[in-house]
Design an enzyme around this catalytic site. Sequence first.
Site, PDB file in Angstrom:
ATOM      1  N   GLU A 186       0.848  -1.192   0.000  1.00 37.37           N
ATOM      2  CA  GLU A 186       0.000   0.000   0.000  1.00 37.37           C
ATOM      3  C   GLU A 186       0.883   1.241   0.000  1.00 37.37           C
ATOM      4  O   GLU A 186       1.466   1.617   1.027  1.00 37.37           O
ATOM      5  CB  GLU A 186      -0.911   0.017   1.230  1.00 37.37           C
ATOM      6  CG  GLU A 186      -1.796   1.253   1.310  1.00 37.37           C
ATOM      7  CD  GLU A 186      -2.514   1.384   2.634  1.00 37.37           C
ATOM      8  OE1 GLU A 186      -2.857   2.534   3.001  1.00 37.37           O
ATOM      9  OE2 GLU A 186      -2.721   0.361   3.310  1.00 37.37           O
ATOM     10  N   ARG A 189       0.631  10.192   1.146  1.00 38.27           N
ATOM     11  CA  ARG A 189       0.995  11.150   2.188  1.00 38.27           C
ATOM     12  C   ARG A 189       2.107  12.095   1.755  1.00 38.27           C
ATOM     13  O   ARG A 189       2.368  13.090   2.438  1.00 38.27           O
ATOM     14  CB  ARG A 189       1.428  10.402   3.451  1.00 38.27           C
ATOM     15  CG  ARG A 189       0.331   9.546   4.065  1.00 38.27           C
ATOM     16  CD  ARG A 189       0.810   8.853   5.314  1.00 38.27           C
ATOM     17  NE  ARG A 189      -0.164   7.878   5.804  1.00 38.27           N
ATOM     18  CZ  ARG A 189       0.003   7.123   6.873  1.00 38.27           C
ATOM     19  NH1 ARG A 189       1.123   7.227   7.578  1.00 38.27           N
ATOM     20  NH2 ARG A 189      -0.925   6.261   7.241  1.00 38.27           N
ATOM     21  N   THR A 244      -4.341   6.102   1.623  1.00 37.72           N
ATOM     22  CA  THR A 244      -4.653   7.490   1.989  1.00 37.72           C
ATOM     23  C   THR A 244      -5.434   8.179   0.880  1.00 37.72           C
ATOM     24  O   THR A 244      -5.220   9.354   0.577  1.00 37.72           O
ATOM     25  CB  THR A 244      -3.374   8.293   2.340  1.00 37.72           C
ATOM     26  OG1 THR A 244      -2.429   7.462   3.007  1.00 37.72           O
ATOM     27  CG2 THR A 244      -3.710   9.461   3.259  1.00 37.72           C
ATOM     28  N   LYS A 302     -11.363  -1.559   5.623  1.00 36.57           N
ATOM     29  CA  LYS A 302     -10.228  -1.198   6.467  1.00 36.57           C
ATOM     30  C   LYS A 302     -10.768  -0.707   7.814  1.00 36.57           C
ATOM     31  O   LYS A 302     -11.586   0.223   7.848  1.00 36.57           O
ATOM     32  CB  LYS A 302      -9.404  -0.098   5.802  1.00 36.57           C
ATOM     33  CG  LYS A 302      -8.321   0.500   6.702  1.00 36.57           C
ATOM     34  CD  LYS A 302      -7.532   1.558   5.971  1.00 36.57           C
ATOM     35  CE  LYS A 302      -6.493   2.208   6.878  1.00 36.57           C
ATOM     36  NZ  LYS A 302      -5.587   3.102   6.154  1.00 36.57           N
TER      37      LYS A 302
END
Length: 203
Positions: free
Chosen positions: A41, A45, A69, A129
């Site tokens: 993943e 960010r 994200t 998630k």
Amino acid sequence: MKWDLWLERAKPLVPVIVINDLDDAVPMAQALVDGGVRLLEVTLRTEHGLEAIRLIKREVADAIVGVGTVTNARQLEDALNMGAEFAVSPGISQELLDCARNWGGAYLPGVATPSEVMQARNAGFKYQKFFPAGAAGGIDMLNALSGPFYDVQFCPTGGVGSDNYRRYMSQSNVFAVGGSWLTPKEAVSAQNWQALTALAIAS
């Protein structure tokens, strides 16, 4: 379901990867894959996230590259254009649910409450998630969710590390766990890729 197929040939671990130096992307990914950790993943960010996805997809043959994200539909679309095979969000929104449903790929909406689990499940997403897992009740919350949401599987992230990930993995409604412990900052800063491989093998 892609998650089932992927987990037949990959460890149920999803390292949360933050790329501060684009030159680290490929060797970091290769180090993890060499250790058997293939579900990667790559978060958004930093400014390097999207390009890192493209490079890893091109250069690391056995990697299953996803984007993390993701907070809006444009980010999801951009990541898919770069080759992302799955997508992960820290939360949930109707915009993202609609976009992901139109895409039809492996999307993990971020949930922390029963209401959010219901919203994601009603939109067709039974893989979710659980974030931030530690702050949202951890294993106790997962146990509580397993009753009314017996058909939902979670990937806990946030507060999951080397000291507790096996406990999370032992839960019947957990299909994988995510975290940054597989990419420790000290090893990445030193470009000690062998350390990442060893950590991946041991996990």
